[in-house]
Design an enzyme around this catalytic site. Structure first.
Site, mmCIF file in Angstrom:
data_model
loop_
_atom_site.group_PDB
_atom_site.id
_atom_site.type_symbol
_atom_site.label_atom_id
_atom_site.label_comp_id
_atom_site.label_asym_id
_atom_site.label_seq_id
_atom_site.Cartn_x
_atom_site.Cartn_y
_atom_site.Cartn_z
ATOM 1 N N PRO A 13 -8.190 -6.712 -11.523
ATOM 2 C CA PRO A 13 -7.234 -7.814 -11.585
ATOM 3 C C PRO A 13 -6.459 -8.025 -10.288
ATOM 4 O O PRO A 13 -6.055 -7.061 -9.635
ATOM 5 C CB PRO A 13 -6.265 -7.387 -12.706
ATOM 6 C CG PRO A 13 -7.047 -6.454 -13.542
ATOM 7 C CD PRO A 13 -8.028 -5.770 -12.638
ATOM 8 N N ASN A 14 -6.301 -9.283 -9.962
ATOM 9 C CA ASN A 14 -5.475 -9.755 -8.833
ATOM 10 C C ASN A 14 -6.097 -9.528 -7.460
ATOM 11 O O ASN A 14 -5.544 -10.000 -6.458
ATOM 12 C CB ASN A 14 -4.059 -9.136 -8.881
ATOM 13 C CG ASN A 14 -3.374 -9.446 -10.202
ATOM 14 O OD1 ASN A 14 -3.311 -10.601 -10.597
ATOM 15 N ND2 ASN A 14 -2.899 -8.423 -10.896
ATOM 16 N N ARG A 21 -1.915 -12.207 -1.136
ATOM 17 C CA ARG A 21 -1.067 -11.355 -1.963
ATOM 18 C C ARG A 21 -0.488 -10.179 -1.167
ATOM 19 O O ARG A 21 -1.223 -9.374 -0.616
ATOM 20 C CB ARG A 21 -1.954 -10.812 -3.089
ATOM 21 C CG ARG A 21 -1.309 -9.806 -3.979
ATOM 22 C CD ARG A 21 -2.323 -9.180 -4.924
ATOM 23 N NE ARG A 21 -1.689 -8.187 -5.755
ATOM 24 C CZ ARG A 21 -2.299 -7.150 -6.267
ATOM 25 N NH1 ARG A 21 -3.599 -6.980 -6.072
ATOM 26 N NH2 ARG A 21 -1.656 -6.282 -7.004
ATOM 27 N N TYR A 26 -1.477 -4.962 1.269
ATOM 28 C CA TYR A 26 -2.921 -5.168 1.117
ATOM 29 C C TYR A 26 -3.577 -5.805 2.332
ATOM 30 O O TYR A 26 -4.796 -5.995 2.340
ATOM 31 C CB TYR A 26 -3.190 -6.013 -0.139
ATOM 32 C CG TYR A 26 -2.589 -5.400 -1.380
ATOM 33 C CD1 TYR A 26 -2.892 -4.085 -1.721
ATOM 34 C CD2 TYR A 26 -1.716 -6.107 -2.196
ATOM 35 C CE1 TYR A 26 -2.327 -3.488 -2.846
ATOM 36 C CE2 TYR A 26 -1.148 -5.522 -3.324
ATOM 37 C CZ TYR A 26 -1.455 -4.219 -3.638
ATOM 38 O OH TYR A 26 -0.906 -3.625 -4.746
ATOM 39 N N ASN A 77 -12.379 -0.590 -7.175
ATOM 40 C CA ASN A 77 -10.945 -0.770 -7.000
ATOM 41 C C ASN A 77 -10.497 -1.527 -8.241
ATOM 42 O O ASN A 77 -10.713 -2.739 -8.358
ATOM 43 C CB ASN A 77 -10.609 -1.561 -5.735
ATOM 44 C CG ASN A 77 -9.100 -1.677 -5.542
ATOM 45 O OD1 ASN A 77 -8.328 -1.408 -6.460
ATOM 46 N ND2 ASN A 77 -8.691 -2.083 -4.351
ATOM 47 N N ALA A 80 -4.432 -2.726 -10.844
ATOM 48 C CA ALA A 80 -3.437 -2.047 -11.678
ATOM 49 C C ALA A 80 -4.047 -1.406 -12.925
ATOM 50 O O ALA A 80 -3.406 -0.535 -13.540
ATOM 51 C CB ALA A 80 -2.333 -3.027 -12.067
ATOM 52 N N HIS A 83 -3.995 2.345 -13.331
ATOM 53 C CA HIS A 83 -2.849 3.116 -13.799
ATOM 54 C C HIS A 83 -2.678 3.068 -15.320
ATOM 55 O O HIS A 83 -1.746 3.646 -15.851
ATOM 56 C CB HIS A 83 -1.572 2.596 -13.114
ATOM 57 C CG HIS A 83 -1.763 2.369 -11.647
ATOM 58 N ND1 HIS A 83 -2.150 3.372 -10.784
ATOM 59 C CD2 HIS A 83 -1.671 1.238 -10.884
ATOM 60 C CE1 HIS A 83 -2.274 2.874 -9.561
ATOM 61 N NE2 HIS A 83 -1.989 1.582 -9.591
ATOM 62 N N ASP A 90 -13.265 5.693 -19.806
ATOM 63 C CA ASP A 90 -14.376 6.096 -20.675
ATOM 64 C C ASP A 90 -15.686 5.441 -20.240
ATOM 65 O O ASP A 90 -16.747 6.067 -20.299
ATOM 66 C CB ASP A 90 -14.069 5.730 -22.134
ATOM 67 C CG ASP A 90 -13.055 6.681 -22.768
ATOM 68 O OD1 ASP A 90 -12.634 7.652 -22.093
ATOM 69 O OD2 ASP A 90 -12.676 6.445 -23.928
ATOM 70 N N GLU A 101 -13.662 5.786 -6.132
ATOM 71 C CA GLU A 101 -12.488 4.932 -6.377
ATOM 72 C C GLU A 101 -11.882 4.568 -5.020
ATOM 73 O O GLU A 101 -11.758 5.438 -4.149
ATOM 74 C CB GLU A 101 -11.486 5.743 -7.224
ATOM 75 C CG GLU A 101 -10.181 5.044 -7.509
ATOM 76 C CD GLU A 101 -9.212 5.946 -8.304
ATOM 77 O OE1 GLU A 101 -9.600 7.067 -8.716
ATOM 78 O OE2 GLU A 101 -8.065 5.529 -8.477
ATOM 79 N N HIS A 103 -8.696 2.294 -2.967
ATOM 80 C CA HIS A 103 -7.482 1.475 -2.956
ATOM 81 C C HIS A 103 -7.175 1.088 -1.517
ATOM 82 O O HIS A 103 -7.268 1.933 -0.611
ATOM 83 C CB HIS A 103 -6.290 2.233 -3.551
ATOM 84 C CG HIS A 103 -6.534 2.619 -4.970
ATOM 85 N ND1 HIS A 103 -6.499 1.701 -5.995
ATOM 86 C CD2 HIS A 103 -6.894 3.800 -5.516
ATOM 87 C CE1 HIS A 103 -6.801 2.311 -7.119
ATOM 88 N NE2 HIS A 103 -7.053 3.583 -6.862
ATOM 89 N N LEU A 104 -6.782 -0.161 -1.336
ATOM 90 C CA LEU A 104 -6.403 -0.619 -0.002
ATOM 91 C C LEU A 104 -5.117 0.073 0.451
ATOM 92 O O LEU A 104 -5.021 0.558 1.574
ATOM 93 C CB LEU A 104 -6.198 -2.140 -0.026
ATOM 94 C CG LEU A 104 -7.478 -2.953 -0.228
ATOM 95 C CD1 LEU A 104 -7.151 -4.321 -0.795
ATOM 96 C CD2 LEU A 104 -8.250 -3.073 1.078
ATOM 97 N N SER A 105 -4.152 0.086 -0.448
ATOM 98 C CA SER A 105 -2.877 0.739 -0.151
ATOM 99 C C SER A 105 -2.970 2.207 -0.574
ATOM 100 O O SER A 105 -3.999 2.641 -1.103
ATOM 101 C CB SER A 105 -1.741 0.039 -0.914
ATOM 102 O OG SER A 105 -1.901 0.247 -2.319
ATOM 103 N N ARG A 110 3.786 4.769 -3.205
ATOM 104 C CA ARG A 110 4.458 3.572 -3.718
ATOM 105 C C ARG A 110 5.209 3.888 -5.022
ATOM 106 O O ARG A 110 5.601 5.027 -5.244
ATOM 107 C CB ARG A 110 3.412 2.453 -3.885
ATOM 108 C CG ARG A 110 2.745 2.091 -2.543
ATOM 109 C CD ARG A 110 1.702 1.016 -2.696
ATOM 110 N NE ARG A 110 2.287 -0.220 -3.208
ATOM 111 C CZ ARG A 110 1.558 -1.237 -3.696
ATOM 112 N NH1 ARG A 110 0.232 -1.145 -3.725
ATOM 113 N NH2 ARG A 110 2.151 -2.320 -4.142
ATOM 114 N N ARG A 114 2.363 3.880 -10.023
ATOM 115 C CA ARG A 114 1.067 3.863 -9.317
ATOM 116 C C ARG A 114 0.567 5.269 -8.996
ATOM 117 O O ARG A 114 -0.519 5.441 -8.460
ATOM 118 C CB ARG A 114 1.181 3.058 -8.019
ATOM 119 C CG ARG A 114 1.531 1.602 -8.227
ATOM 120 C CD ARG A 114 1.504 0.827 -6.916
ATOM 121 N NE ARG A 114 2.302 -0.374 -7.008
ATOM 122 C CZ ARG A 114 1.864 -1.553 -7.471
ATOM 123 N NH1 ARG A 114 0.621 -1.685 -7.860
ATOM 124 N NH2 ARG A 114 2.675 -2.597 -7.530
#
Ligand code: DQA
Length: 154
Positions: A13-14, A21, A26, A77, A80, A83, A90, A101, A103-105, A110, A114
């Site tokens: 998402p997002n 954003r 990011y 990625n 959210a 989290h 699963d 996995e 993540h950009l950040s 943070r 997160r």
């Protein structure tokens, strides 16, 4: 393309809003640019990338299920959902291939919510905090793990 040569890249998402954003966290690269970069890195190792982005958890879960038959590895990625989603946890657990996995950040640096990843325990490893470079590093990890079946499994 055989399953042995395909990576499924999953964007949650997002992430479709990348480029606009929260650039402080990011950066300014769009998702299309990141996917293209990932494809180039994978192609250099003879791997194809199939990409799915969705804001719906169920679509991501279905894509992971499908990858059980079509992909040797998965780079995710989950935004959210990282989290909160035990359902995605699963689904990933049921995928037997290599899993990274990304993540950009750096979520650990943070807000507190997160700091937990529901996915971390069912992937081979996590790359976080390096912006789009993290996707190159994830491809490199996939290539290494596919070529080295003796590496520790998730
Ligand atoms: C993110 C980090 C998550 O906490 C956040 O919800 C995202 C993006 C990252 O790439 O840094 O959507 O996964």
């Amino acid at each position: 393309m055989s399953a042995q040569r395909e990576i499924l890249l999953v964007s949650g998402p997002n992430l479709d809003l990348l480029g606009e954003r929260d650039p402080r966290h990011y950066g300014t690269a769009t998702l299309d640019e990141i996917v293209e970069r990932t494809r180039r890195r994978a192609a250099a190792a003879g791997l194809a990338v199939r990409h799915v982005q969705s804001n719906a958890e169920s679509v991501l879960i279905e894509a992971v299920h499908e990858a059980r038959q079509t992909a040797a590895a998965l780079i995710i990625n989950a935004g959210a959902l990282t989290h909160s989603s035990w359902a995605l946890h699963d689904a990933l657990e049921a995928f037997a291939g290599v899993k990274v996995e990304v993540h950009l950040s750096n979520p650990a640096a943070r807000e507190g919510f997160r700091h937990v990843s529901t996915l971390a325990g069912v992937v081979n490893g996590t790359v976080a905090g390096f912006g789009p470079l993290g996707y190159d590093l994830a491809v490199d990890a996939v290539v290494a793990l596919l070529g080295a079946p003796g590496m520790p499994a998730a």
